[in-house]
Every structure is written in structure tokens, then in C-alpha cells.
Design a protein around this motif. Structure first.
Motif, mmCIF file in Angstrom:
data_model
loop_
_atom_site.group_PDB
_atom_site.id
_atom_site.type_symbol
_atom_site.label_atom_id
_atom_site.label_comp_id
_atom_site.label_asym_id
_atom_site.label_seq_id
_atom_site.Cartn_x
_atom_site.Cartn_y
_atom_site.Cartn_z
ATOM 1 N N ALA A 190 14.619 9.284 -5.045
ATOM 2 C CA ALA A 190 15.098 8.975 -3.688
ATOM 3 C C ALA A 190 15.027 7.474 -3.437
ATOM 4 N N GLU A 191 13.926 6.866 -3.869
ATOM 5 C CA GLU A 191 13.755 5.419 -3.646
ATOM 6 C C GLU A 191 14.771 4.625 -4.490
ATOM 7 N N HIS A 192 15.034 5.099 -5.694
ATOM 8 C CA HIS A 192 16.030 4.421 -6.543
ATOM 9 C C HIS A 192 17.418 4.508 -5.910
ATOM 10 N N MET B 83 4.351 5.331 -10.164
ATOM 11 C CA MET B 83 2.957 5.310 -9.687
ATOM 12 C C MET B 83 2.789 5.757 -8.241
ATOM 13 N N ASP B 84 3.541 5.152 -7.329
ATOM 14 C CA ASP B 84 3.264 5.353 -5.904
ATOM 15 C C ASP B 84 3.440 6.810 -5.488
ATOM 16 N N GLN B 85 4.548 7.376 -5.909
ATOM 17 C CA GLN B 85 4.834 8.762 -5.528
ATOM 18 C C GLN B 85 3.842 9.708 -6.221
ATOM 19 N N SER C 2 9.670 -7.960 0.116
ATOM 20 C CA SER C 2 10.876 -7.144 0.187
ATOM 21 C C SER C 2 11.233 -6.743 -1.231
ATOM 22 N N LEU C 3 10.899 -5.507 -1.572
ATOM 23 C CA LEU C 3 11.064 -5.094 -2.970
ATOM 24 C C LEU C 3 12.517 -4.811 -3.329
ATOM 25 N N SER C 4 13.361 -4.635 -2.291
ATOM 26 C CA SER C 4 14.755 -4.397 -2.638
ATOM 27 C C SER C 4 15.475 -5.726 -2.862
ATOM 28 N N LEU D 197 0.842 -1.210 0.000
ATOM 29 C CA LEU D 197 0.000 0.000 0.000
ATOM 30 C C LEU D 197 0.874 1.256 0.000
ATOM 31 N N SER D 198 2.145 1.030 -0.256
ATOM 32 C CA SER D 198 3.084 2.114 -0.476
ATOM 33 C C SER D 198 3.363 2.976 0.746
ATOM 34 N N SER D 199 3.772 2.312 1.804
ATOM 35 C CA SER D 199 4.275 3.060 2.953
ATOM 36 C C SER D 199 5.514 3.842 2.540
ATOM 37 N N SER D 200 6.298 3.264 1.616
ATOM 38 C CA SER D 200 7.557 3.928 1.248
ATOM 39 C C SER D 200 7.291 5.262 0.555
ATOM 40 N N ALA D 201 6.378 5.283 -0.416
ATOM 41 C CA ALA D 201 6.111 6.560 -1.102
ATOM 42 C C ALA D 201 5.440 7.550 -0.157
#
Ligand code: ADP
Ligand code: MG
Length: 408
Positions: free
Chosen positions: A173-175, A185-187, A230-232, A139-143
Motif C-alpha cells: 500500500a505504501e509503495h 520493517m515498519d509494517q 519527507s520520505l516520498s 517512528l512510523s506513523s505511516s505503518a
């Protein structure tokens, strides 16, 4: 029934309490927030320059904090995650050097946003993060963390306010700092999502058209499998590379430019895995634009059918689903009044999203809760579907997008 998630004011209050505890009796000067999102359809299409159809959620990340006089930064998260310390201290470089990623890993999202902020330099600050977006749940906590932090920096030192560039900076930043080669999309939806609407985003032109979602007879149900992804890890970058490889064999800049005819004609030059990955993307882009049209017409059955096709394709062709997600989708589809259901987000765990008639919500949640997703030899906290989020689209639970919240 669905357990209510803490609202923005509760999160701000919790973050303020921690701020006062950690930093003494001073109250923070600023509070901002940014939403998580649920993607209704269009999965793994964003980094292929295709279409996505997400909507912002009332699940949000808030950041409270104050400017300090020097160059020092302290950030505390109230969110429990693994064994990492919840506090990070570092100094902002004054010589133009980069802020390197490091530990704790969650702080890399903050450092990445600082690195890519479009109006540097910013002054030192202290901040506390609180969030109702589940971490690693798709649900995109990261963005929401990146966008909330960016908004916080805008309060400390304004940039020109360009929203698309803000989303792009957060993606960068995420990259660069979290090591996740995510699409936009998320951001994008965290920054530009609109109340009462899903957003059809063209990830190539970065144009977005809002699609009204305002039928009070409709509910969107989000169910967390509680399997953390774990997307990384290697799977996400591998999928991305496979798509780039497929596009290059087809002689296209991206799979956005490819048709199924192109793919079939090139089939003997593609290995089976590459073919299946490309087929998912090409068909999913088409499904997403059709789904947006169906939603505009109120053709919910048609929309639901496309959701299920999307899920099956993610399971069989793109291979990013997992047993728990498949079972959640199957269970939801057994209930009368459910239009469609699918995994949402990058996959390998996380949440499903289900579109249903409002009058079917109680029986759908009950039916899903009957599932026992734990395998006999599995002691991890996999099942517990105790926190489904249901959004009555058109009713009071429906999503809101908050940009800068308030000065507290
Ligand atoms: P998703 O975006 O689907 O939730 P990701 O793997 O992309 O999953 O991002 C999750 C990571 O983002 C967490 O492991 C953590 O590092 C970081 N994160 C997100 N929200 C917070 C938060 N409130 N506090 C600390 N870290 C967070
Ligand atoms: Mg994420």
C-alpha cells in the motif's frame, strides 16, 4: 520529565467524539489500533534484505468507525498535518477498477490498504483516525496508520488472519499509493511486535526472533528533533537505487549477500558514493546481528557502542543524518549512564533513540533540553524537544502491541 503521550483509551475517546460530531449522534461500532515503532539498530538494511531490530511503541494510531450500507467511504483524521483537508470522501469501485491515489495525500495510505486488502470486496464505511505517533518523525506513523486500517477492514470482512501477509499488503500500500519504496520493517513490527521484546527481523526470509528487553534498570529514550522528513522525496528512492546498483556491480541479488571483502575487491569498479552507501549497508547488517546478540547477553555497553557506530555510518557513509540529529546524539553521549544513541528511522530529521541506565534518565533529558537546535536565521519550529518519550524497559512504561483493540 517526559510528557506522557495520550494512551489508547484517550485516543479512542477523542476519535469517538469526532465521529459523533461529524456523523451525527451514532457511536462507532469498531475501534482498532496499531503501534508505531522505534528501530534500535539496522537502518536502511530492510530493503537490502538484511536484518533490523525494532520494537513496537506505546505510541499508536487508532481507527474507530462503522460499516455503512452502500459503497461510500468517508474518513476523517484528527491529526493536524500541513494544509490538507482532514476529511476524504470516495466510493469503492464496484467494477474491479483501481482506487487511484490523489489528494489529500494522507488518504493515499488508506486507499492503498483498501487496494491491497486480501479479502476484497469490503463494504462502505465511515471512520475516524487519531494517533499519538508523530507524523514524519521516524517512528512510523505511516505503518501504524496502514496496519490499523488493515485491522479495521479485517473487522468489516475477515481475511485469513495471516500476519506476515498483512504486513506485506500494508507495505505494498505504501509503495503503490504513497509512493514510498519502503522496506518491510515498519509494517512487520507494527503487526508482529511483542510486549517486552525487540524483534530481530530477517527481511529476506521474513522470520523474526523476539529479543527480550525486560531489564527494569534500562530505559530507551526517544527524542524528536522536530525536523520533519519527507520520505516520498527523492533521497530515499535514490539510496535504494544506489544499493541496487552496488549489488548489481558486485554480482549479488542484494547487498545482504555481499561481504566487505567483496566490496573492497570491487572498489575500482565503484564510484565513491556507491562504495560508501554499500559499505554502510554491509557493515550495518553485521552490526545488527551483533547488537541482537549483545542484547541477549545483557551487554548494554557493547550494544551502545554499536548504536554510535551505526549513527556515524549513517552520517558519514549513508549521508541521511542532519545537524540536529548529530547534536542530539552527541549531547546524549556526554551524559554518564548513557550506553549509546543514534538517529532512528529513514533520516533527514525525525528522532534519535538512546539506550541508558534508568537512573540517568532525568539528567539525560535535562542535558538534551539544554541544546538550542535553532539556527539564528531559522524560524521554523525546529527545536522544541519538549516531548521526549522514555520507555522504562521492564517497567510500566514499556511498549505494548495491540492488535484489535475492542468493539466499542
Ligand atoms: P513516519 O512514518 O516516519 O511518521 P512518513 O513520511 O513515512 O513518516 O509518514 C507520514 C505520513 O503518513 C504523513 O505525512 C501522513 O500523510 C500519513 N499519516 C500518518 N499518520 C497519520 C494520521 N494519523 N492521520 C493522517 N495521516 C497520517
Ligand atoms: Mg513511514
Amino acid at each position: 520529565m517526559a510528557a506522557p503521550s495520550p494512551g489508547v483509551s484517550e485516543l479512542v475517546a477523542a476519535a469517538r467524539r469526532v465521529y459523533v460530531q461529524v456523523f451525527g449522534d451514532e457511536a462507532p461500532q469498531l475501534a482498532v489500533c496499531a503501534p508505531g515503532r522505534v528501530n534500535l539498530i539496522g537502518e536502511h538494511t530492510d530493503y537490502n534484505q538484511g536484518f533490523v531490530l525494532p520494537m513496537a511503541l506505546p505510541l499508536v494510531t487508532v481507527v474507530v468507525g462503522s460499516q455503512t450500507s452502500g459503497q461510500d467511504v468517508t474518513v476523517v483524521t484528527t491529526t493536524e498535518d500541513a494544509d490538507e483537508p482532514r476529511r476524504v470522501d470516495f466510493s469503492l469501485p464496484t467494477d474491479g477498477s483501481q482506487l487511484s491515489p490523489g489528494l489529500p495525500s494522507w488518504a493515499n495510505y488508506v486507499k492503498g490498504v483498501l487496494q491491497h486488502y486480501r479479502a476484497p470486496p469490503v463494504p462502505g464505511f465511515r471512520a475516524v483516525i487519531a494517533s499519538s505517533v508523530p507524523l514524519g518523525g521516524g517512528l512510523s506513523s505511516s505503518a501504524s496508520l496502514e496496519v490499523a486500517f488493515y485491522t479495521f477492514l479485517q473487522q468489516l470482512k475477515p481475511d485469513n488472519g495471516d500476519k506476515v501477509l498483512k504486513a506485506v499488503a500494508c507495505q505494498q500500500a505504501e509503495h503503490s499509493h504513497a509512493g514510498v519504496p519502503c522496506g518491510i520493517m515498519d509494517q512487520f513490527v507494527s503487526v508482529l511486535g511483542r510486549e517486552g521484546h525487540a524483534l530481530l527481523i530477517d527481511c529476506r526470509s521474513l522470520e523474526a526472533s523476539p529479543v527480550p528487553l525486560a531489564d527494569p534498570g534500562l530505559v530507551i529514550l526517544i527524542t524528536n528533533s522536530n525536523v520533519k522528513h519527507s520520505l516520498s522525496g527523492s533521497e530515499y528512492p535514490t539510496r535504494r537505487r544506489q544499493c541496487e546498483h552496488a549489488a548489481s556491480i558486485l554480482g549479488k541479488d542484494s547487498l545482504r549477500d555481499a561481504t566487505m571483502k567483496d566490496l573492497e575487491e570491487a572498489r575500482d569498479r565503484l564510484d565513491d558514493v556507491t562504495y560508501r552507501r554499500a559499505r554502510h549497508v554491509i557493515e550495518e547488517i553485521e552490526r545488527t546481528t551483533c547488537a541482537a546478540e549483545a542484547l541477549k547477553r545483557g551487554a548494554f555497553k557493547e550494544f551502545g557502542k554499536l548504536m554510535v557506530e551505526s549513527h556515524n555510518s549513517l552520517r558519514d557513509l549513508y549521508e541521511v543524518s542532519c545537524r540536529e540529529l548529530d547534536e542530539l546524539v552527541s549531547a546524549a553521549m556526554e551524559v554518564e549512564g548513557v550506553y549509546g544513541s543514534r538517529m532512528t528511522g529513514g533520516g533527514f530529521g525525525g528522532c534519535t533513540v538512546t539506550l541508558l541506565q534508568a537512573q540517568a534518565i532525568d539528567r539525560t533529558i535535562l542535558h538534551i533540553q539544554m541544546l538550542n537546535l535553532n539556527s539564528p536565521d531559522d524560524n521554523s519550529n525546529r527545536n522544541s524537544l519538549q516531548d521526549p518519550v522514555s520507555l522504562n524497559v521492564g517497567g510500566e512504561l514499556y511498549t505494548t502491541t495491540l492488535d484489535t483493540l475492542t468493539r466499542c
